[in-house]
Design a protein around this motif. Structure first.
Motif, PDB file in Angstrom:
ATOM      1  N   VAL A  45      44.328  15.444  33.380  1.00  0.00           N
ATOM      2  CA  VAL A  45      45.218  15.175  32.252  1.00  0.00           C
ATOM      3  C   VAL A  45      46.436  14.398  32.746  1.00  0.00           C
ATOM      4  CG1 VAL A  45      44.500  17.219  30.977  1.00  0.00           C
ATOM      5  CG2 VAL A  45      46.409  17.384  32.590  1.00  0.00           C
ATOM      6  N   ARG A  46      47.176  13.851  31.811  1.00  0.00           N
ATOM      7  CA  ARG A  46      48.414  13.157  32.168  1.00  0.00           C
ATOM      8  C   ARG A  46      49.579  14.136  32.348  1.00  0.00           C
ATOM      9  NH1 ARG A  46      49.036   7.827  33.625  1.00  0.00           N
ATOM     10  NH2 ARG A  46      50.910   7.590  32.342  1.00  0.00           N
ATOM     11  N   ASP A  47      49.586  15.224  31.582  1.00  0.00           N
ATOM     12  CA  ASP A  47      50.690  16.183  31.609  1.00  0.00           C
ATOM     13  C   ASP A  47      50.100  17.583  31.568  1.00  0.00           C
ATOM     14  OD1 ASP A  47      52.908  17.761  31.234  1.00  0.00           O
ATOM     15  OD2 ASP A  47      53.729  16.600  29.560  1.00  0.00           O
ATOM     16  N   ALA A  48      50.122  18.271  32.699  1.00  0.00           N
ATOM     17  CA  ALA A  48      49.512  19.597  32.781  1.00  0.00           C
ATOM     18  C   ALA A  48      50.190  20.594  31.855  1.00  0.00           C
ATOM     19  CB  ALA A  48      49.564  20.103  34.223  1.00  0.00           C
ATOM     20  N   ALA A  49      51.473  20.426  31.605  1.00  0.00           N
ATOM     21  CA  ALA A  49      52.196  21.365  30.757  1.00  0.00           C
ATOM     22  C   ALA A  49      51.734  21.308  29.307  1.00  0.00           C
ATOM     23  CB  ALA A  49      53.699  21.079  30.830  1.00  0.00           C
ATOM     24  N   ARG A  50      51.118  20.205  28.910  1.00  0.00           N
ATOM     25  CA  ARG A  50      50.673  20.049  27.522  1.00  0.00           C
ATOM     26  C   ARG A  50      49.195  20.356  27.341  1.00  0.00           C
ATOM     27  NH1 ARG A  50      52.742  14.361  25.312  1.00  0.00           N
ATOM     28  NH2 ARG A  50      51.923  15.285  23.399  1.00  0.00           N
ATOM     29  N   TYR A  51      48.502  20.719  28.412  1.00  0.00           N
ATOM     30  CA  TYR A  51      47.064  20.991  28.311  1.00  0.00           C
ATOM     31  C   TYR A  51      46.827  22.243  27.479  1.00  0.00           C
ATOM     32  CZ  TYR A  51      42.300  22.249  29.654  1.00  0.00           C
ATOM     33  OH  TYR A  51      40.973  22.595  29.635  1.00  0.00           O
ATOM     34  N   GLN A  52      45.952  22.160  26.474  1.00  0.00           N
ATOM     35  CA  GLN A  52      45.653  23.274  25.587  1.00  0.00           C
ATOM     36  C   GLN A  52      44.155  23.584  25.532  1.00  0.00           C
ATOM     37  OE1 GLN A  52      47.404  22.242  21.798  1.00  0.00           O
ATOM     38  NE2 GLN A  52      49.482  22.546  22.524  1.00  0.00           N
ATOM     39  N   GLY A  53      43.399  23.072  26.496  1.00  0.00           N
ATOM     40  CA  GLY A  53      41.967  23.319  26.514  1.00  0.00           C
ATOM     41  C   GLY A  53      41.619  24.602  27.239  1.00  0.00           C
ATOM     42  N   PRO A  54      40.314  24.826  27.464  1.00  0.00           N
ATOM     43  CA  PRO A  54      39.873  26.023  28.187  1.00  0.00           C
ATOM     44  C   PRO A  54      40.526  26.106  29.557  1.00  0.00           C
ATOM     45  CG  PRO A  54      38.011  24.885  27.192  1.00  0.00           C
ATOM     46  CD  PRO A  54      39.195  23.982  27.046  1.00  0.00           C
ATOM     47  N   ALA A  55      40.975  27.295  29.913  1.00  0.00           N
ATOM     48  CA  ALA A  55      41.626  27.503  31.206  1.00  0.00           C
ATOM     49  C   ALA A  55      41.191  28.863  31.743  1.00  0.00           C
ATOM     50  CB  ALA A  55      43.144  27.429  31.065  1.00  0.00           C
ATOM     51  N   ASP A  56      40.300  28.842  32.713  1.00  0.00           N
ATOM     52  CA  ASP A  56      39.857  30.075  33.346  1.00  0.00           C
ATOM     53  C   ASP A  56      39.623  29.781  34.822  1.00  0.00           C
ATOM     54  OD1 ASP A  56      37.216  28.935  33.663  1.00  0.00           O
ATOM     55  OD2 ASP A  56      36.728  29.549  31.625  1.00  0.00           O
ATOM     56  N   ALA A  57      39.009  30.731  35.516  1.00  0.00           N
ATOM     57  CA  ALA A  57      38.846  30.574  36.960  1.00  0.00           C
ATOM     58  C   ALA A  57      37.958  29.394  37.325  1.00  0.00           C
ATOM     59  CB  ALA A  57      38.274  31.864  37.545  1.00  0.00           C
ATOM     60  N   GLY A  58      37.139  28.924  36.373  1.00  0.00           N
ATOM     61  CA  GLY A  58      36.248  27.807  36.654  1.00  0.00           C
ATOM     62  C   GLY A  58      36.810  26.459  36.291  1.00  0.00           C
TER      63      GLY A  58
END
Length: 217
Positions: free
Chosen positions: A32-45
């Motif tokens: 992504v361009r801006d990690a702080a704005r990422y709203q997708g799936p976020a888990d250990a994988g």
């Protein structure tokens, strides 16, 4: 389980591609361009990484160790020139993935570059809005970079045969069209299935396509 890098993972198509990859048990590097704005799936994988898809060296670094790449990036920012962005990103992907040893690229694109039922590109059809034509031609310039790459990367350019159903749910299926049809629609989750089928297929998925523009609905 495989590892896949997804460029443009913060957009609507990108988030669904990450979700579909995780649903299949793959590990994902979500660029992504801006990690702080990422709203997708976020888990250990899912590893969130910041990167510019037009930066060859960064593409190489992010893609190293992955089995395949998906590119669903759009134009970044109001000041970005689409005519420069799309061919630049395609050149960086071809060179960067080659340097990283990643042999498969699935690039998302737009339907208007496809021929319609009469064989004429949809953007050349009577009544096509003239204000959209430069953006379509910018996409075409990026696709042409892939076409000129020869055997440097095994790519496929995937687009809806028409448009996205922005509110559509995951039906778990899609169809491949021989041409474009602007009346067709596909949901983002089902489009993600097509992207993953092409990026990391197995015996349960559709056959892989090579160095072509694939239309799905």
């Amino acid at each position: 389980m495989s590892r896949i890098v997804i460029f443009g993972a913060g957009g609507r198509a990108g988030r669904q591609a990450v979700a579909e990859a995780r649903r299949r048990g793959h590990e994902v590097t979500a660029v992504v361009r801006d990690a702080a704005r990422y709203q997708g799936p976020a888990d250990a994988g899912v590893r969130i990484a910041v990167g510019d898809v037009t930066d060859t060296a960064r593409v190489t670094a992010l893609a190293a160790g992955h089995a395949a790449a998906i590119n669903v990036t759009a134009v970044y920012g109001a000041g970005t020139d689409p005519g420069a962005f799309f061919p630049a990103s395609a050149r960086a992907l071809v060179a960067g993935l080659g340097a990283a040893g990643v042999g498969r690229l699935v690039a998302a694109g737009i339907a208007t570059l496809l021929p319609g039922p009469d064989g004429r590109p949809l953007l050349d059809a009577p009544g096509f809005p003239a204000e959209f034509r430069p953006f379509c031609l910018a996409h075409a310039a990026g696709r042409d970079v892939l076409r000129a790459a020869g055997d440097e990367v095994d790519w496929v350019y995937v687009s809806p045969s028409g448009d996205f159903d922005h509110d559509g749910a995951r039906r778990g299926r899609y169809a491949v069209r021989p041409h474009g049809d602007l009346a067709d629609q596909i949901s983002y989750p089902d489009f993600a299935i097509a992207l993953l089928d092409e990026a990391l297929p197995d015996e349960a998925t559709a056959p892989r396509h090579h160095r072509t523009h694939l239309a799905v609905t």
